[in-house]
Design a protein around this motif. Sequence first.
Motif: not given
Length: 345
Positions: A230, A233-234, A259
């Motif tokens: 996560d 991903y961000k 991610g």
Amino acid sequence: MAKDRVTLRDVAREAGVHVSTASRALNEETRSVVHPATTERVLQVAEELGYTPNPLAKGLRTNKSMTVGMVISDIENPLFGPIIAGVEATMGREGYSTLIAEAMAHDHTALSPVIDALVDRRVDGMVLAMATRTGENAARLKRLGVPVILVNRAVDDVDVASIVGDDHHGIGLSVTHLAGLGHQRIGHIAGPPETSTAVGRLAGFHSHMEDLGLDHDDSVVEPAEWYQVDPGYKAAGVLLDRRPDLTALVAANDLIALGAYRAIRERGMEVGADVSVTGYNDMMLLDMIHPSLTSIRVPYREMGAEAAEALLEMMSGDGPRPSISRKLQPSLSPRDSTQPPGGRA
């Protein structure tokens, strides 16, 4: 009913000697005081009965607990499995048990209590597989007289032994691979800046990009909050929105790279065809995802084994000076996530 474990008393009885004689014959340090024929008989009986020394009893004789502590920063991160396996296998051959504890590196209040708990259990030595850049806990262990070694990390502020991978060279393999495919606009999703691995890999990215004459200003770098999917991903989303011209991303580890896969697809692009991605650690099953992830293989099991060997030497009193450290060389595992640029203008 047969006993579950053959004891020293069993060996002594079958060999026809006193328990103390059997003990001395089985101990390499005291074997010389026993008649050679008696020693040979005791050793033969021990082998026939399948006798193995009791680590607890050995510890009582040597004032050791026959245990070592190992602290890791993220038990969910697959890279720690091989490191733990290397440490445990090496320690186990010498009769040591390994107590494993977790203390998240980004929670600075968690590490000291974990170390204190292991010290209270009278561990004979400590392996710290934390990514934090500070060496205050290693320094405290040294003050307490507990042999300590760092694995997969090193610190500059404390004179302590370490076994690490060459992050500078490893990231360079990714950058050079991508440039060789024709990529010139390469971004880096860095690890959390409070970790030593992130600092080393970021420095390697800048250095190798500069050597290749490629732009590497701050706009092509975005740190992830942690080494997980996560946060990757961000960070990848932020980086791609800021620099939509990038054709390749160098991720600080495999989970961050996965991610980035999601961030790339959410923007209507394909991994490999539109944006190439590299990971780091070459964890298991990377060839099973689509597209398979190009990554940097680090010999983590060897790293754990070497750390354990060094710690055993230190615990014996014959170990290396604390300043000694070693860097293990990584290698590139190219797969389908890296392709020549061509899917974007």
